[in-house]
Design an enzyme around this catalytic site. Structure first.
Site, PDB file in Angstrom:
ATOM      1  CG  ASP A 187      -0.325  -0.073   2.532  1.00  0.00           C
ATOM      2  OD1 ASP A 187       0.924  -0.058   2.586  1.00  0.00           O
ATOM      3  OD2 ASP A 187      -1.055  -0.149   3.542  1.00  0.00           O
ATOM      4  CG  ASP A 204       0.633  -0.045   6.789  1.00  0.00           C
ATOM      5  OD1 ASP A 204      -0.497   0.312   7.177  1.00  0.00           O
ATOM      6  OD2 ASP A 204       0.814  -0.831   5.848  1.00  0.00           O
ATOM      7  CG  ASN A 206      -3.128  -4.803   9.195  1.00  0.00           C
ATOM      8  OD1 ASN A 206      -2.307  -5.518   8.617  1.00  0.00           O
ATOM      9  ND2 ASN A 206      -4.283  -5.260   9.637  1.00  0.00           N
ATOM     10  CG  ASP A 207       3.434  -3.937   5.884  1.00  0.00           C
ATOM     11  OD1 ASP A 207       2.800  -3.488   4.902  1.00  0.00           O
ATOM     12  OD2 ASP A 207       4.650  -4.169   5.853  1.00  0.00           O
ATOM     13  CB  VAL A 212      -5.286  -1.044   7.235  1.00  0.00           C
ATOM     14  CG1 VAL A 212      -4.776  -0.375   8.506  1.00  0.00           C
ATOM     15  CG2 VAL A 212      -6.633  -1.702   7.478  1.00  0.00           C
ATOM     16  CG  ASP A 222     -11.089   3.538  11.759  1.00  0.00           C
ATOM     17  OD1 ASP A 222     -11.289   2.800  10.772  1.00  0.00           O
ATOM     18  OD2 ASP A 222     -10.125   4.313  11.849  1.00  0.00           O
ATOM     19  CG  ASP A 226      -6.416   3.676  13.645  1.00  0.00           C
ATOM     20  OD1 ASP A 226      -7.176   4.309  12.892  1.00  0.00           O
ATOM     21  OD2 ASP A 226      -5.348   4.135  14.099  1.00  0.00           O
ATOM     22  CD  GLU A 244     -11.462   7.937  12.134  1.00  0.00           C
ATOM     23  OE1 GLU A 244     -11.903   8.905  11.481  1.00  0.00           O
ATOM     24  OE2 GLU A 244     -10.253   7.665  12.214  1.00  0.00           O
ATOM     25  CB  SER A 262      18.274  17.340  -2.285  1.00  0.00           C
ATOM     26  OG  SER A 262      18.707  18.518  -2.936  1.00  0.00           O
TER      27      SER A 262
HETATM   28 CA   LIG Z   1      -1.363  -1.437   5.287  1.00  0.00          CA
HETATM   29 CA   LIG Z   2      -8.804   5.890  12.731  1.00  0.00          CA
END
Ligand SMILES: [Ca+2]
Ligand SMILES: [Ca+2]
Ligand SMILES: *[C@@H]1O[C@H](CO)[C@@H](O)[C@H](O)[C@H]1NC(C)=O
Ligand SMILES: *[C@@H]1O[C@H](CO)[C@@H](O)[C@H](O)[C@H]1NC(C)=O
Ligand SMILES: *[C@@H]1O[C@H](CO)[C@@H](O)[C@H](O)[C@H]1NC(C)=O
Ligand SMILES: *[C@@H]1O[C@H](CO)[C@@H](O)[C@H](O)[C@H]1NC(C)=O
Ligand SMILES: *[C@@H]1O[C@H](CO)[C@@H](O)[C@H](O)[C@H]1NC(C)=O
Ligand SMILES: *[C@@H]1O[C@H](CO)[C@@H](O)[C@H](O)[C@H]1NC(C)=O
Ligand SMILES: *[C@@H]1O[C@H](CO)[C@@H](O)[C@H](O)[C@H]1NC(C)=O
Ligand SMILES: *[C@@H]1O[C@H](CO)[C@@H](O)[C@H](O)[C@H]1NC(C)=O
Length: 582
Positions: A187, A204, A206-207, A212, A222, A226, A244, A262
């Site tokens: 994501d 993140d 939730n990887d 998410v 939520d 979250d 939320e 840069s």
């Molecule tokens: Ca994610």
């Molecule tokens: Ca949230």
């Protein structure tokens, strides 16, 4: 501190600078260009080694072999050991009393030479020091010109040295990949900080789920978890409504993004790394981290800065537009994206923004997007002539090309804030009489010598401003002014032209804060705003002043760009604390 440690530390710095420079050059796939960066790192590396000898009154010793122990990562360590084994004996053989680092690098054939094939064509260090100190005053006698090694000194390019492949591959990756290395759900957000991770875009939460991520419109309000990583979730038991919905739904959340260079990514090479008196183990603790972030410090930048860096290698706390935006509406927590790319100018974003700008125009909130290119359109590594600079016609095409692409990527209701190019004449005004960090110990190298050396070896990042030629500096500023006028014109003409965002322009905020600083503190204090090592980028103080200036401008002139103050901030803070931090 023991002499062995000093030597080891010096070599760690040399090796990392080596890989940075080698990799910068690799981007062009042009071997002569690569060699010019080798010359730069060789000269600084050997210069630093020599100065450590002066500071600690010590010889260059066999402890070279232990340099790599300082690296905790075993892969780094074994690659490093191979490099040192290769270069160490060659270097030690070469050094003798009075040799200057420039001569040493010419002999190593890492720097361009005169037709005699031995003497350096370019000089950073004076041939003799005015304070009478000798170069390499103490060299172990056994090493002095034992043998004629000139014939065996032709070194292969850095990336072909044993062990160097590891570093070169690492930097290829850093150069070519501007999205997170570690991102399991794809994501665009990461749990790791470096390699375009959370130092660049909100962490993140939730990887394993791509829906998410920071900036998402909340899934199922939520209620249970979250989904936008802003730390706000659950249900208010008094009203029965999700938090939320109560606190964020009508708050007009906004993410912050910067597409820039840069200066936007906050490029910074700590000056302590080039000063023999200041080098220590502590100073180098964060070296791998800094390399893995491309020598950029987005977490302390004027746009996406989100935390104070308390390490001694960065000076001062962080003020940023993100921080202001977050404090204005705590629902924006973690929604920041720094898409700065070192060396980028207005022609570059079309090749990468589609891949970098991971923002759904349906399921994510709108953005406040900074479009910031302070100088690369008039700067280049060739000897700057006006012919190498972007023309007014070209910059108009470049800018419109990027805006058209952005119109297909950004959520409706976004805002694009465009900044003009800097008046880089202040660099000379601020630095021309000052010593460069590598010249402080012996008071022998000022910025004009540094600039000339960079131009001579062909790696000056902005030959039009970092030059002793007044005419060229003035012409470069004139071109920058013209280009800024074009960007301003585009912002006016196309203000309401695009479907998904409106446009605003601001005179280069760096130039404004420099002028204000000069008025309030005097011309002889301009240097306080400039990165000492590169003599080019705005430093931490300048970043903070820019953030304040830009924010005041937005509050006053374009409050709809920053959304309303969220009246529920106090309640959010009371219930959710630091909202999960960073
Ligand atoms: Ca994610
Ligand atoms: Ca949230
Ligand atoms: C440097 O070290 C040498 C050898 O140990 C010694 O003779 C000399 O006096 C030292 N110089 C200084 C300035 O301490
Ligand atoms: C950094 O510290 C300063 C001064 O203590 C504080 O005002 C500021 O809010 C902090 N900034 C961040 C991003 O935490
Ligand atoms: C951009 O992403 C697409 C698909 O994910 C990929 O095929 C392409 O090679 C990427 N382009 C660059 C320049 O990284
Ligand atoms: C949203 O993005 C998609 C893909 O980039 C594009 O085809 C579509 O037209 C966009 N929608 C809007 C309303 O801009
Ligand atoms: C986009 O948002 C603007 C207001 O921000 C609104 O006037 C316009 O109708 C929206 N366009 C679409 C296609 O939703
Ligand atoms: C650029 O800055 C210099 C001083 O740093 C100033 O003398 C000059 O007038 C400025 N040029 C423009 C076009 O503003
Ligand atoms: C660039 O200019 C410098 C003088 O400023 C000169 O010494 C050098 O040879 C030039 N380099 C190239 C690649 O033309
Ligand atoms: C200074 O730069 C100008 C513009 O590029 C050039 O015409 C002139 O020859 C340069 N002067 C010197 C002394 O190099």
């Amino acid at each position: 501190m023991s002499s062995n440690k000093n030597i080891r530390i010096a070599f760690l710095v040399i090796i990392s600078l080596a890989s940075i420079f080698a990799s910068t050059a690799r981007a062009s796939d042009e071997s002569s260009k690569k060699q010019r960066y080798e010359c730069l790192f060789c000269t600084f590396g050997i210069g630093l080694l020599e100065q450590l000898g002066q500071v600690h009154n010590e010889t260059v010793t066999a402890s070279l072999q232990r340099v790599c122990e300082l690296l905790s990562d075993t892969k780094f360590q074994s690659a490093c050991e191979m490099v040192v084994k290769f270069i160490g004996p060659r270097l030690i053989n070469l050094l003798y009393r009075h040799i200057t680092p420039d001569v040493a690098c010419a002999k190593l054939s890492m720097c361009p030479t005169l037709p005699d094939g031995r003497s350096p064509q370019c000089h950073l260090f004076p041939k003799q020091r005015s304070n009478g100190n000798l170069y390499f005053a103490r060299v172990d006698r056994d090493w002095t010109a034992k043998e004629d090694i000139s014939s065996s000194l032709a070194l292969p390019p850095f990336c072909k040295w044993p062990g160097a492949r590891f570093f070169c591959d690492l930097f290829d990756r850093l150069h070519n990949l501007h999205t997170p290395l570690i991102d399991f759900d794809g994501d665009g957000f990461s749990l790791a900080e470096t390699f375009r991770g959370s130092a660049w875009r909100g962490k993140d939460c939730n990887d394993a789920l791509s829906a998410v991520h920071p900036g998402a419109r909340p899934l199922k309000n939520d209620v249970e978890s979250d989904s936008n990583c802003n730390g706000i979730l659950g249900v208010d038991h008094k009203t029965g409504h999700p938090y939320e919905t109560l606190y964020c739904e009508d708050s007009r959340p906004l993410g912050l993004m910067i597409i820039g260079d840069s200066a936007g990514a906050r490029f910074h090479i700590p000056e302590q790394w080039l000063e023999a008196r200041l080098l220590s183990r502590d100073i180098l603790t964060h070296l791998p981290y800094v390399i893995s972030n491309e020598f950029d410090w987005p977490m302390a930048s004027f746009t996406t800065g989100y935390r104070n860096v308390t390490w001694p290698i960065i000076d001062g706390y962080t003020v940023s537009v993100y921080e202001y935006l977050r404090n204005r509406n705590l629902c924006n927590h973690r929604d920041y994206h720094n898409l700065g790319v070192n060396g980028a100018g207005t022609k570059d974003p079309p090749s990468y923004i589609r891949n970098m700008t991971i923002r759904s125009n349906v399921t994510d909130h709108p953005l406040l997007l900074f479009y910031e290119f302070v100088g690369n359109d008039v700067c280049n590594k060739h000897n700057d002539t006006l012919a190498h600079m972007t023309t007014p016609e070209q910059i108009k095409k470049n800018v419109l090309h990027s805006l058209k692409i952005l119109d297909t990527l950004l959520p409706n209701g976004s805002h694009v804030f465009m900044t003009g190019l800097a008046n880089g004449s202040f660099l000379w005004e601020g630095l021309s009489t000052r010593y460069h960090p590598i010249g402080r110990l012996n008071q022998d190298i000022r910025y004009p010598e540094f600039y000339d050396f960079l131009s001579c070896i062909g790696v000056n990042p902005c030959g039009g401003w970092m030059t002793t030629n007044d005419t060229l500096r003035r012409l470069t500023t004139e071109r920058a002014e013209k280009l800024s006028e074009v960007i301003e014109g585009v912002a006016k003409e196309y203000r309401h032209h695009f479907k998904n965002f409106d446009l605003e322009y601001i005179t280069c905020p760096l130039t404004t804060i420099v002028e204000d600083w000069e008025k309030s503190h005097g011309k002889d204090k301009i240097w306080q705003l400039i990165e000492a090592t590169d003599g080019f980028h705005p430093n931490q103080l300048a970043n903070n002043l820019i953030a304040e200036h830009v924010w005041r401008f937005m509050e006053k002139k374009i409050p709809h760009f920053i959304g309303p103050v969220n009246p529920h901030n106090a309640k959010i803070a009371a219930i959710f604390g630091d909202q999960g931090g960073y």
